[in-house]
Motif scaffolding. Structure first.
Motif, PDB file in Angstrom:
ATOM      1  N   MET A   1      55.718  -9.601   1.683  1.00  0.00           N
ATOM      2  CA  MET A   1      56.266 -10.329   0.567  1.00  0.00           C
ATOM      3  C   MET A   1      56.212 -11.829   0.831  1.00  0.00           C
ATOM      4  N   ASP A  22      52.770 -12.264   7.759  1.00  0.00           N
ATOM      5  CA  ASP A  22      52.279 -11.367   8.800  1.00  0.00           C
ATOM      6  C   ASP A  22      51.052 -10.636   8.275  1.00  0.00           C
ATOM      7  N   ILE A  23      50.638  -9.568   8.932  1.00  0.00           N
ATOM      8  CA  ILE A  23      49.383  -8.900   8.548  1.00  0.00           C
ATOM      9  C   ILE A  23      49.430  -8.347   7.110  1.00  0.00           C
ATOM     10  N   SER A  24      50.640  -8.049   6.628  1.00  0.00           N
ATOM     11  CA  SER A  24      50.752  -7.479   5.278  1.00  0.00           C
ATOM     12  C   SER A  24      50.629  -8.547   4.191  1.00  0.00           C
ATOM     13  N   PHE A  51      59.868 -15.422   8.312  1.00  0.00           N
ATOM     14  CA  PHE A  51      59.298 -14.735   9.476  1.00  0.00           C
ATOM     15  C   PHE A  51      57.811 -15.006   9.569  1.00  0.00           C
ATOM     16  N   ILE A  52      57.324 -15.154  10.786  1.00  0.00           N
ATOM     17  CA  ILE A  52      55.881 -15.276  11.020  1.00  0.00           C
ATOM     18  C   ILE A  52      55.572 -14.566  12.343  1.00  0.00           C
ATOM     19  N   ASP A  53      54.403 -13.946  12.437  1.00  0.00           N
ATOM     20  CA  ASP A  53      54.006 -13.334  13.709  1.00  0.00           C
ATOM     21  C   ASP A  53      52.613 -13.847  14.077  1.00  0.00           C
ATOM     22  N   SER A  54      51.969 -13.223  15.072  1.00  0.00           N
ATOM     23  CA  SER A  54      50.693 -13.783  15.549  1.00  0.00           C
ATOM     24  C   SER A  54      49.593 -13.684  14.486  1.00  0.00           C
ATOM     25  N   SER A  55      49.694 -12.721  13.559  1.00  0.00           N
ATOM     26  CA  SER A  55      48.707 -12.656  12.474  1.00  0.00           C
ATOM     27  C   SER A  55      48.833 -13.887  11.567  1.00  0.00           C
ATOM     28  N   ILE A  57      50.164 -16.764  12.495  1.00  0.00           N
ATOM     29  CA  ILE A  57      49.767 -17.923  13.301  1.00  0.00           C
ATOM     30  C   ILE A  57      48.238 -18.023  13.327  1.00  0.00           C
ATOM     31  N   GLY A  58      47.578 -16.847  13.437  1.00  0.00           N
ATOM     32  CA  GLY A  58      46.103 -16.810  13.413  1.00  0.00           C
ATOM     33  C   GLY A  58      45.557 -17.383  12.115  1.00  0.00           C
ATOM     34  N   LEU A  61      45.831 -21.062  12.246  1.00  0.00           N
ATOM     35  CA  LEU A  61      44.782 -21.592  13.139  1.00  0.00           C
ATOM     36  C   LEU A  61      43.430 -21.667  12.430  1.00  0.00           C
ATOM     37  N   ILE A  83      61.146 -20.068  14.036  1.00  0.00           N
ATOM     38  CA  ILE A  83      59.704 -20.230  13.792  1.00  0.00           C
ATOM     39  C   ILE A  83      59.173 -21.439  14.572  1.00  0.00           C
ATOM     40  N   LEU A  86      58.662 -20.504  18.135  1.00  0.00           N
ATOM     41  CA  LEU A  86      57.481 -19.645  18.288  1.00  0.00           C
ATOM     42  C   LEU A  86      56.192 -20.461  18.198  1.00  0.00           C
TER      43      LEU A  86
ATOM     44  N   LEU B  47      59.798  -9.628  15.696  1.00  0.00           N
ATOM     45  CA  LEU B  47      58.499 -10.172  16.104  1.00  0.00           C
ATOM     46  C   LEU B  47      57.761  -9.177  17.007  1.00  0.00           C
ATOM     47  N   GLU B  51      54.300  -7.179  16.181  1.00  0.00           N
ATOM     48  CA  GLU B  51      53.093  -7.309  17.016  1.00  0.00           C
ATOM     49  C   GLU B  51      52.566  -5.936  17.432  1.00  0.00           C
ATOM     50  N   ALA B 105      44.388 -14.117  16.763  1.00  0.00           N
ATOM     51  CA  ALA B 105      44.897 -15.161  17.645  1.00  0.00           C
ATOM     52  C   ALA B 105      45.020 -14.703  19.099  1.00  0.00           C
TER      53      ALA B 105
END
Lengths: 104, 159
Positions: A1, A22-24, A51-55, A57-58, A61, A83, A86, B47, B51, B105
């Motif tokens: 969302m 995130d990935i979703s 919320f944010i995760d590595s997806s 962040i990718g 980037l 955040i 992170l 988090l 992941e 990433a």
């Protein structure tokens, strides 16, 4: 969302992110950033980002890479404490800062 | 027609991802709501779970997640039916920040290691299982209020 609101101010695009990155939701984010061209600055306003995760962040980037190709700068604003920490951990702020110094 | 099929499959995949994440976040949030936790600890648990589950979505076609509270320990089991992590890739995949076999990433495992107390990983050609463990008593808030000292003393057993 994830809600992404885009606002053009001269040659600056301000994307206000609201919700979860995130990935979703990364496709929603990418669909907004793919359109970027002919701008001098992109501001990602994270005031509404929960919320944010590595997806996520990718995805940011990728924008940073795109900014190098297309010659615009990227700024991250109003990230909440979790955040920010992170993004610091993965070195995203440092990458953006280094690129900004290199460009000047 | 072929293109349309791929587009349809793409939409289905997206909807599945979307549903999975709604279930994931509501499931984890429900467990986390059962006890007061500092927002930072809640964020770190979400988090780490995100992941681990993202790895399943990227590398496998099926997976499952379960959460267990065992006293003060929260354990999150995430398993998949993927082809496992190749032995030669294992050190880089799990211990090297920014390394990824996919176009991503490559921070997933590093963030798991930073946010969780213990991680168990079992991987092979029939799939991968990861167990994330965090002690909910050892939170910064408890440290700040000095509760942690008493609780830690209780856990010391003398032979």
């Amino acid at each position: 969302m994830l809600n992404v609101k885009s606002r053009l101010e001269g040659k600056t695009v301000r994307l206000s992110l609201e919700g979860v990155l995130d990935i979703s939701t990364v496709d929603t984010f990418n669909s907004q950033t793919e359109k970027l061209s002919g701008i001098s600055e992109l501001v990602l306003d994270m005031a509404g980002l929960e919320f944010i995760d590595s997806s996520g962040i990718g995805a940011i980037l990728q924008i940073v890479r795109l900014s190098q190709e297309k010659g615009f700068t990227v700024s991250l604003e109003n990230a909440n404490e979790n955040i920010s920490e992170l993004l610091n951990t993965v070195g995203l702020f440092q990458i953006i800062e280094t690129l900004r110094k290199g460009a000047n | 027609m072929h293109k349309l099929y791929h587009k349809f499959r793409g939409y289905c995949y997206f909807i599945l991802h979307f549903l999975f994440f709604i279930i994931l976040f509501s499931g984890v949030s429900e467990v986390l709501e059962s006890r007061p936790l500092p927002p930072k600890v809640r964020f770190n648990i979400l988090l780490a779970t995100s992941e681990a589950v993202t790895n399943v979505l990227k590398h496998a076609t099926e997976g499952q997640m379960s959460l267990y509270m065992d006293g003060d320990f929260l354990r999150i089991f995430v398993s998949d039916n993927g082809s496992g992590i190749d032995l030669s890739e294992l050190p880089r995949t799990t211990l090297m920040a920014g390394y990824s076999t996919k176009h991503s990433a490559g921070w997933g495992f590093t963030l798991l290691l930073k946010t969780m107390d213990r991680i168990f990983l079992s991987t092979g050609p029939r799939g991968t299982t990861i167990v994330l463990e965090i002690n909910l008593v050892d939170t910064h808030e408890k440290v700040a209020t000095n509760n942690i000292t008493a609780l830690k003393e209780e856990r010391v057993h003398y032979a």
